[in-house]
Design a protein around this motif. Structure first.
Motif, PDB file in Angstrom:
ATOM      1  N   TYR A  83       0.821  -1.207   0.000  1.00 53.88           N
ATOM      2  CA  TYR A  83       0.000   0.000   0.000  1.00 53.88           C
ATOM      3  C   TYR A  83       0.859   1.263   0.000  1.00 53.88           C
ATOM      4  CZ  TYR A  83      -4.022  -2.967   0.738  1.00 53.88           C
ATOM      5  OH  TYR A  83      -4.995  -3.906   0.582  1.00 53.88           O
ATOM      6  N   ILE A  84       1.941   1.232   0.766  1.00 50.80           N
ATOM      7  CA  ILE A  84       2.848   2.381   0.785  1.00 50.80           C
ATOM      8  C   ILE A  84       3.459   2.578  -0.602  1.00 50.80           C
ATOM      9  CG2 ILE A  84       5.025   3.250   1.731  1.00 50.80           C
ATOM     10  CD1 ILE A  84       4.258   1.754   4.359  1.00 50.80           C
ATOM     11  N   TYR A 135       3.182   5.769  -3.139  1.00 51.98           N
ATOM     12  CA  TYR A 135       4.402   6.426  -3.591  1.00 51.98           C
ATOM     13  C   TYR A 135       4.453   6.486  -5.117  1.00 51.98           C
ATOM     14  CZ  TYR A 135       9.338   7.558  -4.030  1.00 51.98           C
ATOM     15  OH  TYR A 135      10.521   8.172  -4.352  1.00 51.98           O
ATOM     16  N   ARG A 136       4.156   5.373  -5.758  1.00 46.40           N
ATOM     17  CA  ARG A 136       4.199   5.332  -7.228  1.00 46.40           C
ATOM     18  C   ARG A 136       3.134   6.222  -7.854  1.00 46.40           C
ATOM     19  NH1 ARG A 136       6.384  -0.174  -9.570  1.00 46.40           N
ATOM     20  NH2 ARG A 136       7.941  -0.634  -7.993  1.00 46.40           N
ATOM     21  N   CYS A 137       1.975   6.285  -7.237  1.00 46.99           N
ATOM     22  CA  CYS A 137       0.915   7.165  -7.731  1.00 46.99           C
ATOM     23  C   CYS A 137       1.367   8.620  -7.672  1.00 46.99           C
ATOM     24  CB  CYS A 137      -0.349   6.956  -6.905  1.00 46.99           C
ATOM     25  SG  CYS A 137      -1.754   7.944  -7.438  1.00 46.99           S
ATOM     26  N   ALA A 138       1.940   9.008  -6.553  1.00 43.59           N
ATOM     27  CA  ALA A 138       2.400  10.392  -6.392  1.00 43.59           C
ATOM     28  C   ALA A 138       3.546  10.709  -7.348  1.00 43.59           C
ATOM     29  CB  ALA A 138       2.842  10.626  -4.949  1.00 43.59           C
ATOM     30  N   ARG A 139       4.497   9.794  -7.496  1.00 40.66           N
ATOM     31  CA  ARG A 139       5.615  10.033  -8.421  1.00 40.66           C
ATOM     32  C   ARG A 139       5.104  10.209  -9.847  1.00 40.66           C
ATOM     33  NH1 ARG A 139       9.487  12.477  -7.194  1.00 40.66           N
ATOM     34  NH2 ARG A 139      10.382  11.822  -9.154  1.00 40.66           N
ATOM     35  N   ALA A 140       4.141   9.406 -10.229  1.00 41.80           N
ATOM     36  CA  ALA A 140       3.582   9.525 -11.576  1.00 41.80           C
ATOM     37  C   ALA A 140       2.933  10.896 -11.766  1.00 41.80           C
ATOM     38  CB  ALA A 140       2.559   8.417 -11.815  1.00 41.80           C
ATOM     39  N   ARG A 156       3.820  14.101 -14.278  1.00 39.35           N
ATOM     40  CA  ARG A 156       2.715  14.418 -15.192  1.00 39.35           C
ATOM     41  C   ARG A 156       2.298  13.219 -16.055  1.00 39.35           C
ATOM     42  NH1 ARG A 156       2.936  18.759 -12.844  1.00 39.35           N
ATOM     43  NH2 ARG A 156       3.677  20.798 -13.408  1.00 39.35           N
ATOM     44  N   ASP A 157       2.334  12.033 -15.452  1.00 40.19           N
ATOM     45  CA  ASP A 157       1.933  10.810 -16.139  1.00 40.19           C
ATOM     46  C   ASP A 157       0.626  10.316 -15.510  1.00 40.19           C
ATOM     47  OD1 ASP A 157       1.636   8.336 -17.316  1.00 40.19           O
ATOM     48  OD2 ASP A 157       3.718   7.716 -16.999  1.00 40.19           O
ATOM     49  N   GLU A 158      -0.481  10.883 -15.964  1.00 41.19           N
ATOM     50  CA  GLU A 158      -1.779  10.576 -15.365  1.00 41.19           C
ATOM     51  C   GLU A 158      -2.214   9.135 -15.615  1.00 41.19           C
ATOM     52  OE1 GLU A 158      -3.926  12.093 -13.167  1.00 41.19           O
ATOM     53  OE2 GLU A 158      -2.151  13.336 -12.923  1.00 41.19           O
ATOM     54  N   ALA A 159      -1.818   8.558 -16.737  1.00 43.21           N
ATOM     55  CA  ALA A 159      -2.190   7.167 -17.009  1.00 43.21           C
ATOM     56  C   ALA A 159      -1.592   6.239 -15.948  1.00 43.21           C
ATOM     57  CB  ALA A 159      -1.735   6.752 -18.402  1.00 43.21           C
ATOM     58  N   ARG A 160      -0.324   6.444 -15.640  1.00 48.49           N
ATOM     59  CA  ARG A 160       0.341   5.619 -14.623  1.00 48.49           C
ATOM     60  C   ARG A 160      -0.226   5.910 -13.234  1.00 48.49           C
ATOM     61  NH1 ARG A 160       5.882   6.286 -12.523  1.00 48.49           N
ATOM     62  NH2 ARG A 160       5.935   8.030 -13.961  1.00 48.49           N
ATOM     63  N   ALA A 161      -0.495   7.170 -12.954  1.00 46.09           N
ATOM     64  CA  ALA A 161      -1.087   7.533 -11.660  1.00 46.09           C
ATOM     65  C   ALA A 161      -2.453   6.873 -11.495  1.00 46.09           C
ATOM     66  CB  ALA A 161      -1.211   9.045 -11.530  1.00 46.09           C
ATOM     67  N   ASN A 162      -3.244   6.889 -12.562  1.00 46.43           N
ATOM     68  CA  ASN A 162      -4.564   6.258 -12.504  1.00 46.43           C
ATOM     69  C   ASN A 162      -4.450   4.753 -12.331  1.00 46.43           C
ATOM     70  OD1 ASN A 162      -6.048   8.606 -12.668  1.00 46.43           O
ATOM     71  ND2 ASN A 162      -6.102   8.578 -14.893  1.00 46.43           N
ATOM     72  N   HIS A 163      -3.445   4.153 -12.924  1.00 45.86           N
ATOM     73  CA  HIS A 163      -3.231   2.712 -12.739  1.00 45.86           C
ATOM     74  C   HIS A 163      -3.033   2.389 -11.256  1.00 45.86           C
ATOM     75  CE1 HIS A 163      -1.522  -1.283 -12.842  1.00 45.86           C
ATOM     76  NE2 HIS A 163      -0.503  -0.806 -12.159  1.00 45.86           N
ATOM     77  N   ARG A 183      -5.894   2.694   3.633  1.00 41.68           N
ATOM     78  CA  ARG A 183      -5.949   4.094   3.172  1.00 41.68           C
ATOM     79  C   ARG A 183      -4.832   4.910   3.814  1.00 41.68           C
ATOM     80  NH1 ARG A 183      -6.870   7.377  -0.544  1.00 41.68           N
ATOM     81  NH2 ARG A 183      -8.958   6.668  -0.869  1.00 41.68           N
ATOM     82  N   ARG A 184      -4.616   4.706   5.119  1.00 45.89           N
ATOM     83  CA  ARG A 184      -3.573   5.436   5.825  1.00 45.89           C
ATOM     84  C   ARG A 184      -2.203   5.126   5.232  1.00 45.89           C
ATOM     85  NH1 ARG A 184       0.201   4.911   9.375  1.00 45.89           N
ATOM     86  NH2 ARG A 184      -0.104   2.690   9.727  1.00 45.89           N
ATOM     87  N   LEU A 185      -1.957   3.869   4.921  1.00 43.09           N
ATOM     88  CA  LEU A 185      -0.671   3.467   4.355  1.00 43.09           C
ATOM     89  C   LEU A 185      -0.479   4.032   2.946  1.00 43.09           C
ATOM     90  CD1 LEU A 185      -0.702  -0.215   5.597  1.00 43.09           C
ATOM     91  CD2 LEU A 185       0.803   1.620   6.407  1.00 43.09           C
ATOM     92  N   PHE A 186      -1.523   4.003   2.129  1.00 41.76           N
ATOM     93  CA  PHE A 186      -1.451   4.584   0.791  1.00 41.76           C
ATOM     94  C   PHE A 186      -1.141   6.073   0.891  1.00 41.76           C
ATOM     95  CE2 PHE A 186      -3.281   6.701  -2.883  1.00 41.76           C
ATOM     96  CZ  PHE A 186      -2.819   5.939  -3.941  1.00 41.76           C
ATOM     97  N   ASP A 187      -1.852   6.760   1.772  1.00 40.01           N
ATOM     98  CA  ASP A 187      -1.636   8.200   1.952  1.00 40.01           C
ATOM     99  C   ASP A 187      -0.225   8.495   2.449  1.00 40.01           C
ATOM    100  OD1 ASP A 187      -4.210   8.657   1.087  1.00 40.01           O
ATOM    101  OD2 ASP A 187      -5.021   9.003   3.094  1.00 40.01           O
ATOM    102  N   ARG A 188       0.295   7.617   3.303  1.00 41.80           N
ATOM    103  CA  ARG A 188       1.667   7.793   3.796  1.00 41.80           C
ATOM    104  C   ARG A 188       2.664   7.690   2.647  1.00 41.80           C
ATOM    105  NH1 ARG A 188       4.217   3.509   7.798  1.00 41.80           N
ATOM    106  NH2 ARG A 188       6.143   3.391   6.641  1.00 41.80           N
ATOM    107  N   GLY A 189       2.490   6.699   1.788  1.00 45.05           N
ATOM    108  CA  GLY A 189       3.359   6.552   0.631  1.00 45.05           C
ATOM    109  C   GLY A 189       3.246   7.744  -0.310  1.00 45.05           C
ATOM    110  N   TYR A 190       2.030   8.234  -0.488  1.00 46.50           N
ATOM    111  CA  TYR A 190       1.801   9.392  -1.353  1.00 46.50           C
ATOM    112  C   TYR A 190       2.537  10.608  -0.796  1.00 46.50           C
ATOM    113  CZ  TYR A 190      -0.805  12.208  -4.735  1.00 46.50           C
ATOM    114  OH  TYR A 190      -1.147  13.023  -5.780  1.00 46.50           O
ATOM    115  N   ALA A 191       2.418  10.806   0.517  1.00 45.11           N
ATOM    116  CA  ALA A 191       3.072  11.950   1.162  1.00 45.11           C
ATOM    117  C   ALA A 191       4.591  11.828   1.105  1.00 45.11           C
ATOM    118  CB  ALA A 191       2.605  12.073   2.611  1.00 45.11           C
ATOM    119  N   ASP A 192       5.108  10.610   1.219  1.00 45.33           N
ATOM    120  CA  ASP A 192       6.565  10.400   1.173  1.00 45.33           C
ATOM    121  C   ASP A 192       7.165  10.824  -0.166  1.00 45.33           C
ATOM    122  OD1 ASP A 192       6.503   9.409   3.731  1.00 45.33           O
ATOM    123  OD2 ASP A 192       6.757   7.304   3.143  1.00 45.33           O
ATOM    124  N   ALA A 193       6.385  10.767  -1.222  1.00 45.59           N
ATOM    125  CA  ALA A 193       6.874  11.111  -2.555  1.00 45.59           C
ATOM    126  C   ALA A 193       6.838  12.604  -2.827  1.00 45.59           C
ATOM    127  CB  ALA A 193       6.066  10.387  -3.615  1.00 45.59           C
TER     128      ALA A 193
END
Length: 68
Positions: free
Chosen positions: A8-9, A13-18, A22-29, A50-60
């Motif tokens: 989840y983390i 993280y990968r969603c945020a990096r995408a 500016r790679d919305e296709a990868r972010a949406n994946h 959800r908390r873990l996903f958000d943590r990974g997103y924030a880390d990026a």
């Protein structure tokens, strides 16, 4: 939980990096992957996922300087 905490983390993280790249296709994946994985979790584990996903997103996110 069905998936590891790291999964989840990493997805967050990968969603945020995408998005930062500016790679919305990868972010949406990664967002869809998370949504489907979260749905498969038992109800009491969904908030933790959800908390873990958000943590990974924030880390990026880049560190903001001068913001209080």
């Amino acid at each position: 939980m069905l998936n590891t905490e790291h999964s989840y983390i990493e997805a967050g993280y990968r969603c945020a990096r995408a998005r930062l790249e500016r790679d919305e296709a990868r972010a949406n994946h990664w967002r869809r992957w998370f949504t489907q994985a979260q749905y498969l979790e038992k109800e009491h584990d969904r908030a933790e996922a959800r908390r873990l996903f958000d943590r990974g997103y924030a880390d990026a996110q880049p560190a903001r300087r001068g913001v209080l």
